[in-house]
Design a protein around this motif. Structure first.
Motif, PDB file in Angstrom:
ATOM      1  N   LEU A  65       0.841  -1.190   0.000  1.00 29.34           N
ATOM      2  CA  LEU A  65       0.000   0.000   0.000  1.00 29.34           C
ATOM      3  C   LEU A  65       0.873   1.235   0.000  1.00 29.34           C
ATOM      4  O   LEU A  65       2.076   1.175   0.275  1.00 29.34           O
ATOM      5  N   ALA A  66       0.231   2.356  -0.329  1.00 28.99           N
ATOM      6  CA  ALA A  66       0.944   3.638  -0.346  1.00 28.99           C
ATOM      7  C   ALA A  66      -0.052   4.756  -0.110  1.00 28.99           C
ATOM      8  O   ALA A  66      -1.233   4.634  -0.438  1.00 28.99           O
ATOM      9  N   LEU A  67       0.438   5.843   0.455  1.00 22.25           N
ATOM     10  CA  LEU A  67      -0.365   7.051   0.557  1.00 22.25           C
ATOM     11  C   LEU A  67      -0.407   7.698  -0.819  1.00 22.25           C
ATOM     12  O   LEU A  67       0.637   7.870  -1.470  1.00 22.25           O
ATOM     13  N   ARG A  68      -1.588   8.051  -1.275  1.00 21.45           N
ATOM     14  CA  ARG A  68      -1.741   8.623  -2.610  1.00 21.45           C
ATOM     15  C   ARG A  68      -0.936   9.906  -2.768  1.00 21.45           C
ATOM     16  O   ARG A  68      -0.360  10.159  -3.821  1.00 21.45           O
ATOM     17  N   GLU A  69      -0.842  10.696  -1.722  1.00 18.60           N
ATOM     18  CA  GLU A  69      -0.125  11.972  -1.803  1.00 18.60           C
ATOM     19  C   GLU A  69       1.363  11.792  -2.097  1.00 18.60           C
ATOM     20  O   GLU A  69       2.020  12.718  -2.557  1.00 18.60           O
ATOM     21  N   ASN A  70       1.901  10.598  -1.878  1.00 22.95           N
ATOM     22  CA  ASN A  70       3.320  10.342  -2.127  1.00 22.95           C
ATOM     23  C   ASN A  70       3.593   9.777  -3.521  1.00 22.95           C
ATOM     24  O   ASN A  70       4.741   9.475  -3.835  1.00 22.95           O
ATOM     25  N   LEU A  71       2.545   9.631  -4.349  1.00 22.22           N
ATOM     26  CA  LEU A  71       2.725   8.936  -5.621  1.00 22.22           C
ATOM     27  C   LEU A  71       2.853   9.838  -6.840  1.00 22.22           C
ATOM     28  O   LEU A  71       3.322   9.393  -7.877  1.00 22.22           O
ATOM     29  N   GLY A  72       2.450  11.083  -6.755  1.00 24.23           N
ATOM     30  CA  GLY A  72       2.544  11.966  -7.909  1.00 24.23           C
ATOM     31  C   GLY A  72       1.588  11.558  -9.018  1.00 24.23           C
ATOM     32  O   GLY A  72       0.582  10.890  -8.780  1.00 24.23           O
ATOM     33  N   GLY A  73       1.907  11.954 -10.260  1.00 18.68           N
ATOM     34  CA  GLY A  73       1.083  11.614 -11.421  1.00 18.68           C
ATOM     35  C   GLY A  73       1.148  10.131 -11.737  1.00 18.68           C
ATOM     36  O   GLY A  73       2.086   9.442 -11.349  1.00 18.68           O
ATOM     37  N   TRP A  74       0.158   9.616 -12.478  1.00 18.81           N
ATOM     38  CA  TRP A  74       0.049   8.172 -12.682  1.00 18.81           C
ATOM     39  C   TRP A  74       1.205   7.571 -13.479  1.00 18.81           C
ATOM     40  O   TRP A  74       1.381   6.364 -13.446  1.00 18.81           O
ATOM     41  N   GLU A  75       2.011   8.379 -14.140  1.00 17.21           N
ATOM     42  CA  GLU A  75       3.192   7.866 -14.835  1.00 17.21           C
ATOM     43  C   GLU A  75       4.483   8.191 -14.086  1.00 17.21           C
ATOM     44  O   GLU A  75       5.573   8.040 -14.632  1.00 17.21           O
ATOM     45  N   SER A  76       4.382   8.584 -12.839  1.00 15.72           N
ATOM     46  CA  SER A  76       5.556   8.992 -12.071  1.00 15.72           C
ATOM     47  C   SER A  76       6.427   7.793 -11.690  1.00 15.72           C
ATOM     48  O   SER A  76       6.000   6.637 -11.725  1.00 15.72           O
ATOM     49  N   ARG A  77       7.632   8.071 -11.294  1.00 14.44           N
ATOM     50  CA  ARG A  77       8.573   7.057 -10.820  1.00 14.44           C
ATOM     51  C   ARG A  77       8.006   6.340  -9.592  1.00 14.44           C
ATOM     52  O   ARG A  77       8.152   5.129  -9.436  1.00 14.44           O
ATOM     53  N   TRP A  79       4.834   5.735  -8.813  1.00 12.57           N
ATOM     54  CA  TRP A  79       3.835   4.741  -9.233  1.00 12.57           C
ATOM     55  C   TRP A  79       4.525   3.514  -9.818  1.00 12.57           C
ATOM     56  O   TRP A  79       4.150   2.377  -9.523  1.00 12.57           O
ATOM     57  N   LYS A  80       5.517   3.726 -10.643  1.00 14.37           N
ATOM     58  CA  LYS A  80       6.242   2.593 -11.246  1.00 14.37           C
ATOM     59  C   LYS A  80       6.887   1.738 -10.159  1.00 14.37           C
ATOM     60  O   LYS A  80       6.874   0.508 -10.231  1.00 14.37           O
ATOM     61  N   ASP A  81       7.438   2.395  -9.146  1.00 12.71           N
ATOM     62  CA  ASP A  81       8.090   1.667  -8.053  1.00 12.71           C
ATOM     63  C   ASP A  81       7.103   0.825  -7.245  1.00 12.71           C
ATOM     64  O   ASP A  81       7.396  -0.320  -6.905  1.00 12.71           O
ATOM     65  N   ILE A  82       5.926   1.383  -6.925  1.00 12.27           N
ATOM     66  CA  ILE A  82       4.995   0.581  -6.117  1.00 12.27           C
ATOM     67  C   ILE A  82       4.364  -0.544  -6.939  1.00 12.27           C
ATOM     68  O   ILE A  82       4.055  -1.600  -6.398  1.00 12.27           O
ATOM     69  N   LYS A  83       4.210  -0.342  -8.255  1.00 12.70           N
ATOM     70  CA  LYS A  83       3.717  -1.441  -9.104  1.00 12.70           C
ATOM     71  C   LYS A  83       4.779  -2.538  -9.199  1.00 12.70           C
ATOM     72  O   LYS A  83       4.463  -3.725  -9.136  1.00 12.70           O
ATOM     73  N   ARG A  84       6.033  -2.136  -9.317  1.00 11.27           N
ATOM     74  CA  ARG A  84       7.132  -3.110  -9.357  1.00 11.27           C
ATOM     75  C   ARG A  84       7.205  -3.887  -8.040  1.00 11.27           C
ATOM     76  O   ARG A  84       7.375  -5.108  -8.028  1.00 11.27           O
ATOM     77  N   LEU A  85       7.034  -3.192  -6.925  1.00  7.43           N
ATOM     78  CA  LEU A  85       7.028  -3.847  -5.622  1.00  7.43           C
ATOM     79  C   LEU A  85       5.876  -4.853  -5.531  1.00  7.43           C
ATOM     80  O   LEU A  85       6.058  -5.955  -5.013  1.00  7.43           O
ATOM     81  N   ALA A  86       4.710  -4.491  -6.035  1.00  7.30           N
ATOM     82  CA  ALA A  86       3.571  -5.412  -6.025  1.00  7.30           C
ATOM     83  C   ALA A  86       3.901  -6.678  -6.816  1.00  7.30           C
ATOM     84  O   ALA A  86       3.664  -7.798  -6.346  1.00  7.30           O
ATOM     85  N   ARG A  87       4.472  -6.531  -8.005  1.00 12.23           N
ATOM     86  CA  ARG A  87       4.829  -7.701  -8.827  1.00 12.23           C
ATOM     87  C   ARG A  87       5.897  -8.548  -8.142  1.00 12.23           C
ATOM     88  O   ARG A  87       5.838  -9.782  -8.155  1.00 12.23           O
ATOM     89  N   THR A  88       6.872  -7.892  -7.515  1.00 11.58           N
ATOM     90  CA  THR A  88       7.943  -8.607  -6.821  1.00 11.58           C
ATOM     91  C   THR A  88       7.388  -9.409  -5.650  1.00 11.58           C
ATOM     92  O   THR A  88       7.730 -10.584  -5.469  1.00 11.58           O
ATOM     93  N   ARG A  89       6.525  -8.792  -4.874  1.00 10.51           N
ATOM     94  CA  ARG A  89       5.942  -9.506  -3.730  1.00 10.51           C
ATOM     95  C   ARG A  89       5.082 -10.674  -4.179  1.00 10.51           C
ATOM     96  O   ARG A  89       5.086 -11.733  -3.560  1.00 10.51           O
ATOM     97  N   TRP A  90       4.325 -10.488  -5.247  1.00  6.62           N
ATOM     98  CA  TRP A  90       3.539 -11.616  -5.776  1.00  6.62           C
ATOM     99  C   TRP A  90       4.478 -12.752  -6.154  1.00  6.62           C
ATOM    100  O   TRP A  90       4.243 -13.907  -5.813  1.00  6.62           O
ATOM    101  N   GLY A  91       5.551 -12.426  -6.846  1.00  8.84           N
ATOM    102  CA  GLY A  91       6.512 -13.443  -7.264  1.00  8.84           C
ATOM    103  C   GLY A  91       7.129 -14.184  -6.090  1.00  8.84           C
ATOM    104  O   GLY A  91       7.335 -15.395  -6.157  1.00  8.84           O
ATOM    105  N   HIS A  92       7.433 -13.471  -5.022  1.00  8.17           N
ATOM    106  CA  HIS A  92       8.004 -14.122  -3.837  1.00  8.17           C
ATOM    107  C   HIS A  92       6.993 -15.036  -3.156  1.00  8.17           C
ATOM    108  O   HIS A  92       7.357 -16.090  -2.651  1.00  8.17           O
TER     109      HIS A  92
END
Length: 120
Positions: A65-77, A79-92
């Motif tokens: 999870l993340a606070l929305r205020e810390n994510l910036g625009g939907w193409e921001s770094r 957002w990319k980082d938290i999506k990558r973290l989600a995929r990594t955690r699923w993989g683990h």
């Protein structure tokens, strides 16, 4: 923040209890081919996003999870980082099991109303 997390828990229980789901609550993140979804806990501030995947119909696995205020625009770094973290955690957690990936929400969730659940 303790009160805010209690409200988040109540918002997550909305899904678990099988209540009606709409695009303000559940949204497929771009790109849709990755199958990363967010549950939105909007009120009160701060808004919280819970990311995860569908293991099967009506089974959402939250990964982070993340606070929305810390994510910036939907193409921001961020957002990319938290999506990558989600995929990594699923993989683990489920390295031999792929999540369900679909833009047809009726394949994933019971009780959705018509609406736009992803960006085209």
């Amino acid at each position: 923040m303790e009160d805010r997390l209690g409200i988040l828990q109540a918002d997550l229980e909305q899904f678990a209890e099988g209540r009606t789901i709409d695009p303000k609550y559940l949204f497929l993140l771009y790109p849709a081919t990755e199958g990363v979804w967010e549950i939105r806990s909007l009120r009160p501030d701060p808004s919280i996003r819970v990311l995860g995947f569908f293991a099967k119909r009506d089974v959402f696995i939250a990964t982070n999870l993340a606070l929305r205020e810390n994510l910036g625009g939907w193409e921001s770094r961020e957002w990319k980082d938290i999506k990558r973290l989600a995929r990594t955690r699923w993989g683990h957690l489920f390295h031999t099991y792929n999540p369900m990936v679909s833009t047809n929400l009726s394949e994933l969730v019971t009780g959705t109303i018509d609406g736009k659940y992803f960006k085209t």
